[in-house]
Design a protein around this motif. Structure first.
Motif, PDB file in Angstrom:
ATOM      1  N   ALA A  47     -43.665 -22.733  38.272  1.00 31.23           N
ATOM      2  CA  ALA A  47     -42.427 -23.408  37.912  1.00 31.23           C
ATOM      3  C   ALA A  47     -42.511 -24.900  38.206  1.00 31.23           C
ATOM      4  O   ALA A  47     -42.039 -25.731  37.407  1.00 31.23           O
ATOM      5  CB  ALA A  47     -41.251 -22.782  38.665  1.00 31.23           C
ATOM      6  N   VAL A  48     -43.117 -25.265  39.336  1.00 27.72           N
ATOM      7  CA  VAL A  48     -43.268 -26.690  39.667  1.00 27.72           C
ATOM      8  C   VAL A  48     -44.131 -27.394  38.628  1.00 27.72           C
ATOM      9  O   VAL A  48     -43.797 -28.485  38.141  1.00 27.72           O
ATOM     10  CB  VAL A  48     -43.874 -26.845  41.080  1.00 27.72           C
ATOM     11  N   ALA A  49     -45.263 -26.786  38.274  1.00 27.46           N
ATOM     12  CA  ALA A  49     -46.146 -27.388  37.283  1.00 27.46           C
ATOM     13  C   ALA A  49     -45.462 -27.504  35.924  1.00 27.46           C
ATOM     14  O   ALA A  49     -45.616 -28.514  35.225  1.00 27.46           O
ATOM     15  CB  ALA A  49     -47.426 -26.564  37.170  1.00 27.46           C
ATOM     16  N   VAL A  54     -43.181 -30.913  31.698  1.00 29.13           N
ATOM     17  CA  VAL A  54     -42.040 -31.227  30.828  1.00 29.13           C
ATOM     18  C   VAL A  54     -41.594 -32.668  31.021  1.00 29.13           C
ATOM     19  O   VAL A  54     -41.274 -33.381  30.059  1.00 29.13           O
ATOM     20  CB  VAL A  54     -40.884 -30.252  31.109  1.00 29.13           C
ATOM     21  N   ILE A  55     -41.575 -33.132  32.273  1.00 29.34           N
ATOM     22  CA  ILE A  55     -41.174 -34.508  32.544  1.00 29.34           C
ATOM     23  C   ILE A  55     -42.159 -35.503  31.936  1.00 29.34           C
ATOM     24  O   ILE A  55     -41.758 -36.555  31.409  1.00 29.34           O
ATOM     25  CB  ILE A  55     -41.051 -34.730  34.067  1.00 29.34           C
ATOM     26  N   VAL A 172     -51.142 -27.577  35.817  1.00 34.39           N
ATOM     27  CA  VAL A 172     -50.838 -28.803  35.087  1.00 34.39           C
ATOM     28  C   VAL A 172     -51.857 -29.037  33.982  1.00 34.39           C
ATOM     29  O   VAL A 172     -51.501 -29.406  32.843  1.00 34.39           O
ATOM     30  CB  VAL A 172     -50.788 -30.001  36.063  1.00 34.39           C
ATOM     31  N   VAL A 173     -53.133 -28.824  34.274  1.00 36.22           N
ATOM     32  CA  VAL A 173     -54.177 -29.068  33.276  1.00 36.22           C
ATOM     33  C   VAL A 173     -54.020 -28.129  32.081  1.00 36.22           C
ATOM     34  O   VAL A 173     -54.000 -28.566  30.915  1.00 36.22           O
ATOM     35  CB  VAL A 173     -55.566 -28.928  33.919  1.00 36.22           C
ATOM     36  N   LEU A 326     -34.961 -26.947  44.910  1.00 40.03           N
ATOM     37  CA  LEU A 326     -35.296 -28.152  44.163  1.00 40.03           C
ATOM     38  C   LEU A 326     -35.360 -27.892  42.661  1.00 40.03           C
ATOM     39  O   LEU A 326     -35.162 -28.821  41.867  1.00 40.03           O
ATOM     40  CB  LEU A 326     -36.644 -28.710  44.638  1.00 40.03           C
ATOM     41  N   LEU A 327     -35.630 -26.652  42.270  1.00 39.92           N
ATOM     42  CA  LEU A 327     -35.752 -26.317  40.844  1.00 39.92           C
ATOM     43  C   LEU A 327     -34.571 -25.495  40.349  1.00 39.92           C
ATOM     44  O   LEU A 327     -34.652 -24.883  39.283  1.00 39.92           O
ATOM     45  CB  LEU A 327     -37.040 -25.524  40.608  1.00 39.92           C
TER      46      LEU A 327
END
Length: 394
Positions: A47-49, A54-55, A172-173, A326-327
């Motif tokens: 979820a963090v990635a 998205v940002i 992320v990659v 945070l999410l």
């Protein structure tokens, strides 16, 4: 007569069907959330990635519009995402350095050894047996030993945090590569999936606007709080400024979480006057900005009601841990789009209740224009004569 009776029974049948559908959806959601809870150590980094990608994805879109190769866009997303992670790591490092200095000052012989003794005395007076003596170097050492035990316990989670960061970097990659491919979805599928693609684009835009709003307000709040704490003489003001910035991403209750540590330390160092000064600063700055001003901007940016955003913090924290606080808003937006993505009147009604101002039933849409014109247009659709009301001609 038979047809009229059948017609009268149809609404009840639709009501029962709608109720059954709601129960089925709730049962499926409960099973899904139970699975997410059991796999939270894997899903939380995902979820963090996802949020970070998205940002950062507009960079790839901008490069694609200028004719750059897709690989360059993917590299831009990865570089920006790692920059965000490095910035987060820098904040954690600054906070860690400040916390280490604070521990050293609280140790026996440090500048704040008296504060440690006073804190331990309060705890002993509140929880210890009557007549217990907790003063002097013994109290100071007890307070520091308690802090060291806390640090030792936190160090056991360091390996888990390292693994989570590795998963985030890996996610992320691969997500950046997929994001570059998904940008061609509107070209490949055309009008067949136009509504779904538009919903995904709107969700991504809402998430980006939410974090832009929180970052701006968080920087303002952290700067003002840090300067105020430094002026008041509270130890480690930079640490509490970082904490204020991070807790700003927790809707509604973040300022309370950020207030408790510096307030307790202020009470130990300067007594009640300093405590009241810290509380006054946080109430003036954080309550005004985070409780009254910022939620208005967040609600307008993402279309969530204040009640739902507050409940989301508690709910997602229980499901996936502290990262859920945070999410909370992005995960709630995603869940709402998955569960309430239809255009029927019941779904649109639930979206409107959740805070989505763009949720308007298609059969009752009012054309955009001035408020007077909208009221006049809406008035034409109301069967005034059925209620004996005479409408004035326009």
């Amino acid at each position: 007569m038979e047809e009229s009776a059948e017609q009268r029974s149809r609404p009840h049948g639709r009501t029962r069907a709608a109720g059954t559908r709601v129960l089925v959806v709730l049962a499926c959601a409960a099973i899904t959330l139970a699975g997410v809870f059991l796999l939270r150590d894997v899903i939380a980094p995902l979820a963090v990635a996802l949020v970070i990608v998205v940002i950062c994805s507009p960079a790839s879109t901008a490069l694609a519009r200028r004719g750059w190769p897709r690989s360059i866009g993917v590299a831009a997303i990865v570089v920006l995402a790692y920059s965000v992670l490095l910035s987060m790591g820098a904040l954690v490092w600054i906070a860690g350095v400040q916390f280490t200095r604070l521990l050293r000052d609280l140790s026996p012989g440090g500048d704040l050894a008296h504060a440690a003794g006073q804190l331990d005395g309060w705890v002993s007076g509140a929880l210890g047996p009557p007549g217990a003596d907790a003063s002097g170097a013994g109290a100071s050492g007890a307070a520091v030993s308690g802090l060291l035990r806390l640090v030792a316990g936190a160090s056991s989670a360091a390996v888990g945090i390292a693994v989570a960061l590795f998963l985030v970097c890996a996610y992320v990659v691969v997500m950046a590569v997929d994001a570059g491919r998904y940008q061609r979805a509107s070209i490949v599928f055309g009008a067949g999936r136009a509504e779904t693609i538009a919903r995904i684009a709107r969700l991504n835009s809402d998430i980006r606007r939410y974090y832009v709003v929180n970052t701006v307000f968080g920087a303002i709040v952290a700067t003002i709080d840090g300067l105020a704490l430094w002026w008041l003489g509270v130890p480690a003001p930079l640490l509490w400024a970082v904490l204020a910035f991070v807790t700003n991403f927790i809707p509604n209750i973040g300022f309370v979480i950020g207030l408790i540590p510096p307030a307790i330390l202020a009470l130990a160092v300067g007594g009640w006057p300093l405590l009241l000064g810290v509380v006054a600063v946080y109430c003036l700055v954080n309550v005004v900005l985070q409780v009254f001003v910022q939620p208005k901007f967040v609600s307008d940016a993402v279309g969530l009601s204040l009640t739902l955003s507050f409940f989301a913090v508690v709910f997602w924290t229980v499901i996936i841990g502290p990262v859920g606080a945070l999410l909370a808003v992005p995960l709630t937006l995603l869940a709402r789009d998955l569960l309430l993505g239809g255009r029927d009147d019941d779904t649109v009604w639930l979206r409107w209740v959740s805070g989505d101002r763009g949720a308007i039933p298609s059969s009752h849409e009012i054309a955009r224009g001035s408020p007077r014109e909208n009221i006049r247009r809406a008035g034409r659709r109301i069967p005034w004569n059925q209620h004996g009301i005479r409408r004035r001609p326009s």
